[in-house]
Design an enzyme around this catalytic site. Sequence first.
Site, short mmCIF file in Angstrom:
data_model
loop_
_atom_site.label_atom_id
_atom_site.label_comp_id
_atom_site.label_asym_id
_atom_site.label_seq_id
_atom_site.Cartn_x
_atom_site.Cartn_y
_atom_site.Cartn_z
N CYS A 1 22.69 48.69 -0.98
CA CYS A 1 23.27 47.36 -1.14
C CYS A 1 24.37 47.04 -0.12
CB CYS A 1 23.80 47.19 -2.56
SG CYS A 1 22.48 47.20 -3.79
N HIS B 1 29.56 42.31 -3.45
CA HIS B 1 28.17 42.56 -3.83
C HIS B 1 27.99 42.17 -5.28
CE1 HIS B 1 24.43 44.32 -4.82
NE2 HIS B 1 24.91 45.44 -5.32
N ASN C 1 21.00 40.64 -9.43
CA ASN C 1 21.36 41.54 -8.34
C ASN C 1 20.29 41.46 -7.26
OD1 ASN C 1 21.90 43.67 -6.63
ND2 ASN C 1 22.26 45.18 -8.24
#
Length: 315
Positions: free
Chosen positions: A110, A242, A272
């Site tokens: 990520c 994030h 996500n």
Amino acid sequence: MFIHASGEYLPERVVDNDYFARLTGRASPWFEQLTGIRQRRRAGEGENANSMAIAAVKHLLRTGDATLEDVDLIIGASYTPWDTIGTIAHVLQREFSLANARAMYLSTACSSFIDAIDMASAYFASGRSRKALIVASEHNSLYSSDGDEKSGHLWGDGAAALILGNTPGKLQLEVLDTHTVGLADRGKGPFGITMVPRDGGLVMHHGKDIFVHACREMAGMARLLLERNKLTVGDVRLVIPHQANKRIIDSVADDLGLQPQRVALTIGELGNTGCASVAITLHRYAHKLEPGEYALLIAFGGGYSAAGALVRRAQ
């Protein structure tokens, strides 16, 4: 180094929490209470990380005041590739006829998108690049199982694209500093979350360990960049984290002493979206920065890794 323009692509299909309630038997509100996610986008038939990357660049070209002319560096960022040989970067090079550009694929989970900015910064600083195209694209639903009660409900699909140059563009966003670091020696490291081909796909084995380290390392990355640039949290207009889990974001904000209005959020409607989450959120929030105002981009990646970037709207 300046961000000249940005664009995004989100699939049309919307999956809400009722879907996961039917799959798991849990009450629909449980998912939002645990993660802050109300819904997420999912790629449709024929869509994949490569096609979403192309769509994000096309959106950038339609809506941004920038062209692909003279792009000499292409970086595709993702951990959910459609093809590990015909990568995002190579498909973009062919689709948009970007002759003679360097084309490379980068994956640090990520944190991949911010790592791509860091890599582009190094190429710019060395004089080996003058204009870069960075695209983050994640097809989480290709690898995840919706029936996985630990993490199946987390994942969304989407992509975002940026053009960067070594002179100011119309967007006037200057990348002042970047920092990336591998953290595989900490906690569960490479075993916290895995995506082994033919072995269960995207699986979160140690969610609590990931949660603890994500909170700690994103806050630490923010402090490192602020200290290095002689700034305080109060100097920052926006923190763009994030979008992994709203509870992680809230913990980081509380640790740093940030008011809610200074934290950029897309997780509620998008879930996500992996490394694309910071890129999509930056695209959606960049217009909120007034001249001279700062934003911090921070991410934590499974594996583990952390990355951050300090940007400012030019005066």
